[in-house]
Design a protein around this motif. Structure first.
Motif, PDB file in Angstrom:
ATOM      1  N   ASP A  50       0.833  -1.206   0.000  1.00 47.27           N
ATOM      2  CA  ASP A  50       0.000   0.000   0.000  1.00 47.27           C
ATOM      3  C   ASP A  50       0.870   1.259   0.000  1.00 47.27           C
ATOM      4  OD1 ASP A  50      -2.326  -1.444  -0.026  1.00 47.27           O
ATOM      5  OD2 ASP A  50      -2.616  -1.384   2.148  1.00 47.27           O
ATOM      6  N   ARG A  51       1.961   1.219   0.767  1.00 45.27           N
ATOM      7  CA  ARG A  51       2.849   2.381   0.811  1.00 45.27           C
ATOM      8  C   ARG A  51       3.544   2.612  -0.532  1.00 45.27           C
ATOM      9  NH1 ARG A  51       3.999   0.264   6.048  1.00 45.27           N
ATOM     10  NH2 ARG A  51       5.899  -0.753   5.269  1.00 45.27           N
ATOM     11  N   ILE A  52       3.912   1.523  -1.189  1.00 41.77           N
ATOM     12  CA  ILE A  52       4.499   1.655  -2.535  1.00 41.77           C
ATOM     13  C   ILE A  52       3.502   2.310  -3.474  1.00 41.77           C
ATOM     14  CG2 ILE A  52       5.363   0.398  -4.531  1.00 41.77           C
ATOM     15  CD1 ILE A  52       6.386  -1.758  -2.648  1.00 41.77           C
ATOM     16  N   ARG A  53       2.272   1.830  -3.420  1.00 37.60           N
ATOM     17  CA  ARG A  53       1.225   2.344  -4.309  1.00 37.60           C
ATOM     18  C   ARG A  53       0.981   3.832  -4.069  1.00 37.60           C
ATOM     19  NH1 ARG A  53      -2.195  -0.979  -2.657  1.00 37.60           N
ATOM     20  NH2 ARG A  53      -1.463  -2.693  -3.983  1.00 37.60           N
ATOM     21  N   GLU A  54       0.921   4.228  -2.826  1.00 36.82           N
ATOM     22  CA  GLU A  54       0.680   5.636  -2.518  1.00 36.82           C
ATOM     23  C   GLU A  54       1.846   6.516  -2.960  1.00 36.82           C
ATOM     24  OE1 GLU A  54      -2.069   7.081  -1.445  1.00 36.82           O
ATOM     25  OE2 GLU A  54      -2.989   5.091  -1.630  1.00 36.82           O
ATOM     26  N   ALA A  55       3.068   6.029  -2.769  1.00 43.44           N
ATOM     27  CA  ALA A  55       4.238   6.786  -3.201  1.00 43.44           C
ATOM     28  C   ALA A  55       4.273   6.920  -4.717  1.00 43.44           C
ATOM     29  CB  ALA A  55       5.506   6.114  -2.697  1.00 43.44           C
ATOM     30  N   ALA A  56       3.887   5.852  -5.429  1.00 41.25           N
ATOM     31  CA  ALA A  56       3.864   5.891  -6.895  1.00 41.25           C
ATOM     32  C   ALA A  56       2.819   6.881  -7.400  1.00 41.25           C
ATOM     33  CB  ALA A  56       3.593   4.495  -7.445  1.00 41.25           C
ATOM     34  N   LYS A  57       1.665   6.935  -6.718  1.00 43.48           N
ATOM     35  CA  LYS A  57       0.624   7.895  -7.091  1.00 43.48           C
ATOM     36  C   LYS A  57       1.083   9.327  -6.880  1.00 43.48           C
ATOM     37  CE  LYS A  57      -3.608   5.231  -6.178  1.00 43.48           C
ATOM     38  NZ  LYS A  57      -4.820   5.160  -5.330  1.00 43.48           N
ATOM     39  N   LYS A  58       1.742   9.546  -5.759  1.00 42.55           N
ATOM     40  CA  LYS A  58       2.125  10.898  -5.390  1.00 42.55           C
ATOM     41  C   LYS A  58       3.179  11.469  -6.328  1.00 42.55           C
ATOM     42  CE  LYS A  58       2.302  11.721  -1.039  1.00 42.55           C
ATOM     43  NZ  LYS A  58       2.699  11.769   0.393  1.00 42.55           N
ATOM     44  N   ASP A  59       4.114  10.640  -6.767  1.00 44.87           N
ATOM     45  CA  ASP A  59       5.217  11.133  -7.600  1.00 44.87           C
ATOM     46  C   ASP A  59       5.413  10.213  -8.800  1.00 44.87           C
ATOM     47  OD1 ASP A  59       7.468  12.147  -8.743  1.00 44.87           O
ATOM     48  OD2 ASP A  59       8.738  12.009  -6.949  1.00 44.87           O
ATOM     49  N   PRO A  60       4.891  10.580  -9.979  1.00 44.71           N
ATOM     50  CA  PRO A  60       5.011   9.734 -11.182  1.00 44.71           C
ATOM     51  C   PRO A  60       6.454   9.534 -11.632  1.00 44.71           C
ATOM     52  CG  PRO A  60       3.304  11.394 -11.465  1.00 44.71           C
ATOM     53  CD  PRO A  60       4.048  11.757 -10.230  1.00 44.71           C
ATOM     54  N   ALA A  61       7.375  10.374 -11.158  1.00 43.66           N
ATOM     55  CA  ALA A  61       8.773  10.245 -11.574  1.00 43.66           C
ATOM     56  C   ALA A  61       9.632   9.558 -10.522  1.00 43.66           C
ATOM     57  CB  ALA A  61       9.344  11.631 -11.874  1.00 43.66           C
ATOM     58  N   LEU A  62       9.020   9.129  -9.427  1.00 49.11           N
ATOM     59  CA  LEU A  62       9.788   8.528  -8.334  1.00 49.11           C
ATOM     60  C   LEU A  62      10.402   7.200  -8.769  1.00 49.11           C
ATOM     61  CD1 LEU A  62      10.630   8.511  -5.339  1.00 49.11           C
ATOM     62  CD2 LEU A  62       8.459   7.345  -4.845  1.00 49.11           C
ATOM     63  N   LYS A  63      11.673   7.025  -8.428  1.00 45.77           N
ATOM     64  CA  LYS A  63      12.389   5.790  -8.721  1.00 45.77           C
ATOM     65  C   LYS A  63      12.575   5.028  -7.414  1.00 45.77           C
ATOM     66  CE  LYS A  63      16.160   4.319 -11.743  1.00 45.77           C
ATOM     67  NZ  LYS A  63      17.232   4.804 -12.623  1.00 45.77           N
ATOM     68  N   PHE A  64      12.063   3.817  -7.333  1.00 49.98           N
ATOM     69  CA  PHE A  64      12.069   3.044  -6.095  1.00 49.98           C
ATOM     70  C   PHE A  64      13.388   2.276  -5.966  1.00 49.98           C
ATOM     71  CE2 PHE A  64       7.701   3.888  -7.027  1.00 49.98           C
ATOM     72  CZ  PHE A  64       7.104   4.055  -5.794  1.00 49.98           C
ATOM     73  N   THR A  65      14.128   2.572  -4.913  1.00 51.49           N
ATOM     74  CA  THR A  65      15.454   1.990  -4.728  1.00 51.49           C
ATOM     75  C   THR A  65      15.516   0.944  -3.622  1.00 51.49           C
ATOM     76  OG1 THR A  65      16.049   3.800  -3.223  1.00 51.49           O
ATOM     77  CG2 THR A  65      16.586   4.083  -5.571  1.00 51.49           C
ATOM     78  N   ASN A  66      14.394   0.698  -2.941  1.00 51.06           N
ATOM     79  CA  ASN A  66      14.412  -0.246  -1.824  1.00 51.06           C
ATOM     80  C   ASN A  66      13.119  -1.061  -1.816  1.00 51.06           C
ATOM     81  OD1 ASN A  66      15.242  -1.587   0.462  1.00 51.06           O
ATOM     82  ND2 ASN A  66      14.660   0.052   1.872  1.00 51.06           N
TER      83      ASN A  66
END
Length: 481
Positions: A50-66
């Motif tokens: 759920d936290r991944i999903r919310e972070a992805a929604k908030k920032d379309p350019a976010l690159k997930f490193t962990n």
């Protein structure tokens, strides 16, 4: 060109047209779908996802490193329990039941291997299934342990990409299925400004998908090196056929749990984003797109737009080592005014197109208004009936009860897919052919069978086989347009 549905705003108002057909505010958060899914649903209890999903929604350019730490033993356990227990075993020949013996210890070992980066993917077992055109389609069956890890990885990546994917992408996504795609194209043709249809198919898509381009696309959103290495391991695991291993340098095996998601990511960047940009920046009229895996249909207001997009699409696909299947890609005049316009030009009736098992036909209601008719593809029905007749012949001495139960499941499965509004005649004809096949089989069993008349058998048949009915709602009702 005649004016159509003036209430609909042109595509240049900033709202993607397919999303407007589905009544979605934007391409993000593609929820609201309520029926069948093309893939296993993600777990609903994972706060980490759920936290991944919310972070992805908030920032379309976010690159997930962990991301790797989200693949827990609990997630692996859910992945195992979500697999089909009756599915064929892979190259390791381990079944679902066998793997379940000592499951916790097994998954603990797998978890440690995945987290340490030492997990090794096994080659997929290659088998072939027959296609409608007589050719063979290669299918890769992954080892059961690989299926578990792939499913857990898919859930993690889905948390990101389900936010990114466009609303007109329906293939292999949670809460979506073929009928959502069929409904979307139905609404576009009947309620929007569609006068031309491009029915397209990418040649050997799953077998020609470029690994390097795919990894570049995944890296737009994923910066976790361990996750990227795991994805590469599954891509390069190779295939095992007749005991011989062969390397895979392109493509992703059809049948692998992770393949549909990777294929969707590839076309998201190659096709979906580009098509959305094209219709907003280059099209003169309205443009709609509905995609299911590598099979997609586009509707156009103007022929010039359709021809220009087709030319430029071919060039774009070549850049990413793909090509359209020329025999399966057609631009046709189709829609509410197609019959009238073609009659004026002396061209005859509008052509039809096939999409997801249905032939789409320009027709009319009793009051003379346009009607989009969807009919079961003839070659699909014939292929299934041929399969049924072969099975009846091979099992001619099975009990009547066993055969009746089996035929009931065959017809119910057919009805569950093809039972759309307006297709009762085709599903009824399929039911009748099932009855003829069974009667023929019974008469071959003994001389007594010759005394069974068609009328008597139909009463008998109706006990076992359900009546024809419409299973699915009208597209407008499902999409709430």
């Amino acid at each position: 060109m005649k004016q159509m549905n003036k209430r609909v705003q042109p595509h240049k108002n900033g709202q993607p047209q397919a999303e407007s057909v589905e009544r979605r505010p934007s391409n993000k958060g593609n929820s609201g779908q309520t029926t069948g899914s093309g893939t296993q649903r993600p777990p609903t209890t994972s706060r980490g996802l759920d936290r991944i999903r919310e972070a992805a929604k908030k920032d379309p350019a976010l690159k997930f490193t962990n991301l790797m730490h989200h693949i827990t033993t609990d997630l692996l356990s859910e992945a195992y329990r979500g697999l089909n227990p009756k599915a064929a075993a892979g190259a390791d020949e381990v079944t679902w039941d066998e793997y379940g013996e000592g499951l916790e210890e097994r998954l603990q070992v797998v978890h440690e291997l995945v987290q340490s980066g030492t997990y090794r993917a096994r080659p997929s077992k290659r088998v072939y299934i027959s296609k409608l055109d007589g050719r063979k389609r290669p299918i890769g069956i992954a080892a059961l342990e690989d299926k578990i890890v792939q499913q857990a990885l898919v859930w993690v990546l889905q948390s990101i990409y389900e936010v990114d994917f466009k609303g007109y992408n329906y293939g292999f996504r949670p809460g979506r299925g073929q009928h959502h795609a069929l409904d979307a194209i139905y609404v576009a043709i009947t309620q929007r400004k569609v006068n031309y249809v491009l029915d397209a198919d990418i040649r050997n898509y799953f077998d020609t998908l470029d690994h390097e381009w795919l990894m570049k696309f995944v890296e737009h959103r994923v910066g976790d090196s361990r996750v990227l290495r795991l994805v590469r391991k599954f891509l390069r695991a190779g295939v095992s056929e007749d005991g011989k291993w062969s390397k895979t340098v392109v493509g992703t095996p059809q049948g692998a749990v992770i393949s549909p998601l990777l294929a969707n990511i590839y076309l998201h960047y190659v096709l979906d984003l580009w098509a959305d940009w094209w219709r907003r920046r280059r099209a003169r009229g309205e443009v709609y797109i509905v995609r299911y895996a590598d099979d997609f249909v586009m509707g156009f207001q103007y022929r010039a737009d359709a021809e220009r997009l087709l030319r430029e699409l071919k060039e774009r696909l070549v850049k990413f080592n793909l090509e359209l299947h020329e025999e399966k890609t057609r631009l046709i005049e189709f829609g509410r005014f197609a019959e009238e316009d073609r009659e004026k030009d002396g061209k005859g009736k509008p052509e039809t197109f096939d999409f997801l098992g249905f032939t789409h036909i320009c027709s009319k209601k009793r009051n003379g208004k346009f009607k989009l008719r969807r009919k079961t593809m003839g070659k699909r029905a014939r292929a299934k009936l041929h399969e049924v007749r072969t099975q009846l012949k091979s099992n001619i001495h099975r009990s009547v009860m066993d055969t009746g139960k089996w035929l009931r499941s065959v017809f119910q499965g057919h009805l569950n897919y093809y039972g759309v509004p307006g297709n009762r005649n085709a599903t009824g004809a399929f039911r009748t052919e099932l009855a003829k096949a069974w009667l023929h089989s019974l008469r071959r069993r003994s001389q007594k069978g010759q005394s069974m008349t068609w009328v008597k058998f139909c009463r008998y048949f109706s006990i076992w086989i359900p009546s024809v009915c419409t299973v699915h709602p009208y597209p407008n009702e499902r999409l709430r347009v």
